[in-house]
Every structure is written in structure tokens, then in C-alpha cells.
Design a protein around this motif. Structure first.
Motif, mmCIF file in Angstrom:
data_model
loop_
_atom_site.group_PDB
_atom_site.id
_atom_site.type_symbol
_atom_site.label_atom_id
_atom_site.label_comp_id
_atom_site.label_asym_id
_atom_site.label_seq_id
_atom_site.Cartn_x
_atom_site.Cartn_y
_atom_site.Cartn_z
ATOM 1 N N GLY A 144 66.067 39.987 52.016
ATOM 2 C CA GLY A 144 67.055 39.706 50.979
ATOM 3 C C GLY A 144 67.043 38.274 50.514
ATOM 4 N N LEU A 145 66.171 37.424 51.087
ATOM 5 C CA LEU A 145 66.097 36.016 50.701
ATOM 6 C C LEU A 145 64.670 35.641 50.344
ATOM 7 N N LEU A 191 73.561 33.862 43.141
ATOM 8 C CA LEU A 191 72.113 33.992 43.224
ATOM 9 C C LEU A 191 71.490 33.002 44.209
ATOM 10 N N TYR A 192 71.898 31.743 44.139
ATOM 11 C CA TYR A 192 71.211 30.675 44.859
ATOM 12 C C TYR A 192 71.891 30.322 46.182
ATOM 13 N N PHE A 193 71.069 29.838 47.115
ATOM 14 C CA PHE A 193 71.558 29.243 48.359
ATOM 15 C C PHE A 193 70.875 27.884 48.525
ATOM 16 N N ASP A 194 71.641 26.827 48.514
ATOM 17 C CA ASP A 194 71.118 25.499 48.805
ATOM 18 C C ASP A 194 71.435 25.181 50.257
ATOM 19 N N VAL A 195 70.391 24.953 51.049
ATOM 20 C CA VAL A 195 70.537 24.610 52.459
ATOM 21 C C VAL A 195 70.418 23.100 52.549
ATOM 22 N N LEU A 196 71.537 22.436 52.856
ATOM 23 C CA LEU A 196 71.634 20.987 52.723
ATOM 24 C C LEU A 196 71.905 20.319 54.065
ATOM 25 N N ALA A 230 67.036 37.970 46.924
ATOM 26 C CA ALA A 230 66.051 38.818 46.266
ATOM 27 C C ALA A 230 66.758 39.823 45.368
ATOM 28 N N ALA A 231 66.030 40.352 44.414
ATOM 29 C CA ALA A 231 66.602 41.331 43.492
ATOM 30 C C ALA A 231 67.178 42.513 44.266
ATOM 31 N N GLY A 232 68.413 42.855 43.941
ATOM 32 C CA GLY A 232 69.070 43.990 44.575
ATOM 33 C C GLY A 232 69.756 43.686 45.888
ATOM 34 N N ALA A 233 69.553 42.486 46.427
ATOM 35 C CA ALA A 233 70.173 42.126 47.706
ATOM 36 C C ALA A 233 71.633 41.746 47.505
ATOM 37 N N ASP A 234 72.428 41.985 48.533
ATOM 38 C CA ASP A 234 73.844 41.632 48.504
ATOM 39 C C ASP A 234 73.998 40.147 48.849
ATOM 40 N N MET A 235 74.749 39.429 48.050
ATOM 41 C CA MET A 235 74.877 37.984 48.228
ATOM 42 C C MET A 235 75.531 37.644 49.568
ATOM 43 N N ALA A 236 76.603 38.322 49.905
ATOM 44 C CA ALA A 236 77.315 38.018 51.148
ATOM 45 C C ALA A 236 76.446 38.324 52.365
#
Length: 256
Positions: free
Chosen positions: A112-113, A161-166, A130-136
């Protein structure tokens, strides 16, 4: 003469949609007529991507540029070239475990990522669902993967849509606070943006300005929503209207 520091996101905020270019040029002309105004772009884009946007749109160049969701900071020299702020870079690098981040990528991202295509981020990871993946669910798996590989990081979702790993404690607002202090820039600070990766920017700003679309009130702390101004118009026109409403423009030009 009004003095202030305008720190603004690019996409969905400063960059105009079709038909908004005249609004952008008007806003830029207004800022040029304000000798006490300092302009900073604070974007999730990489440094090179931000420069491409500045060139493509023929934007008024800012004095400072915060890129990569706050993990990099640049200053424009008098000759128009750019210099990275090494003190900020060293501080961010000290909070970022590049080895753990590499181990996470080499082990393979959870289902999913995926890595944001074409992105070469600085001292962070730029991922998306990824397309179709659940955000949570994708976010939950990402948290577990970071823990499994010993990567201490803040995970900032945005735009569904996005995840920033900071690096822990690093974001646009932290970079802006460092910039404000080390460069002795004027106040008030006006912070403009449209998404969850602008929350740190809003928290630091004296006058947070939320674009009319983008960040939902449910995504932001209630205290921030109460003190923020929701722009009446999208894009540059909304920023211009907010600056006028705050009494920061010497010329009294209003939208009709």
C-alpha cells in the motif's frame, strides 16, 4: 512603511491556477512596492523542483526558500544564486538516521506504500499510498515499519495521498522559526498554505492564512482554526486580500 515576513507554500497556494496569473502578477507588484516585506517560499517540493517552478512561472524570487517540508533551507545571494544554510542542514542531519531510513527502503515498503516517483528528497523520505490503498491503513503500516527498523521519525500525511517521513521535530514551521531567529527577520509573520504539511507553518505564524480549499477544519487543531484566517479567494488573490485585511499593505487596494 509596513514591515512583515510572508512565508507561503507553493502548490495550491502561491502558484496560480489557469486564469489566476493576473492575480499573481498583481500580488508580486504589490510586494515589490513594499520595501519592508520579506518573501519566503516554504514548500514540500525538493530544492530543484522549487527552482523549476520559479523559472517556469517567472515568479518573483523569494529571499529565502524552505524546501523538502522543512528539511532544507536556502538563502538567495545578491547575484541571484542560492546558498544552503549549513547550520540548519547540520541540525536536521543530527536528527535523521539515514542508515535506518536506508534499511527500511532496502527491506521493502509495506503493502500500500510506494516511493514518490521522481523524488530525490533531502534528509527525509517522500512516500505515497499506492492506488486503491487505504490511507489510514497505509499510515499504520508505515509507523510499524519505522519502529521495526529503528527509524525515529515524524510521519506527516497530506492530501489523502502523501506521507512525509521527517526527522523528529523538523517541519516547515521549525525551519521558519530558525530562519526568523538567525536572520533577524521582521514580524509579523504571515504563513499561507493549504495542506497538513503546512500545520507547522501555521503554528509559528502570527497570521496563519488557510486557502479556501485543501486543508479541512477537521485536520487542524481547533485552536489553530480559531485564530487562522480562511482566505476568501483561492491562490494569489486570497493572499493579497489577507495582507490587506491585516493592514500590512501601504497601498489600500481591495478585491472586487
Amino acid at each position: 512603511m509596513a514591515v512583515f515576513h510572508l512565508a507561503t507554500d507553493l502548490d495550491g497556494t502561491w502558484l496560480p491556477d489557469p486564469g489566476q496569473v493576473p492575480d499573481l502578477r498583481r500580488l508580486e507588484a504589490t510586494l515589490l512596492a513594499q520595501p519592508g516585506a520579506v518573501l519566503t517560499f516554504a514548500t514540500g517540493r525538493t530544492f530543484l523542483s522549487a527552482l523549476e517552478a520559479i523559472e517556469r512561472w517567472g515568479l518573483l524570487p523569494p529571499q529565502h526558500l524552505i524546501s523538502d517540508v522543512g528539511t532544507a533551507l536556502f538563502h538567495r545571494r545578491p547575484d541571484g544564486s542560492w546558498e544552503e544554510d549549513r547550520a540548519w542542514a547540520d541540525r536536521v542531519a543530527g536528527h535523521w538516521d539515514a542508515g535506518a531510513a536506508q534499511r527500511l527502503l532496502e527491506a521493502g515498503l509495506p503493502d500500500g506504500l510506494q516511493v514518490q516517483p521522481g523524488l530525490a528528497p533531502i534528509r527525509r523520505l517522500g512516500l505515497q499510498r499506492a492506488a486503491g490503498a487505504d490511507m489510514a491503513e497505509a499510515g499504520r503500516k508505515l509507523h510499524l515499519a519505522c519502529e521495526a527498523h529503528g527509524l525515529k521519525a515524524d510521519i506527516l500525511p497530506s492530501h489523502d495521498l502523501y506521507f512525509d517521513v521527517l526527522p523528529p521535530g523538523v517541519h516547515k514551521g521549525a525551519a521558519l522559526a530558525f530562519l526568523q531567529q538567525t536572520q533577524d527577520l521582521p514580524r509579523p509573520v504571515v504563513g499561507c498554505g493549504d495542506s497538513a504539511n503546512d500545520l507547522g507553518l501555521f503554528e509559528f505564524a502570527d497570521h496563519p492564512v488557510l486557502m479556501p480549499t485543501g486543508l479541512d477544519d477537521r485536520e487542524a487543531p481547533p485552536a489553530l482554526i480559531r485564530r487562522a484566517r480562511r482566505a476568501s479567494f483561492p491562490g494569489p488573490r486570497g493572499i493579497h486580500e489577507a495582507l490587506a485585511a491585516f493592514g500590512l499593505l501601504d497601498e489600500e487596494e481591495h478585491d472586487h
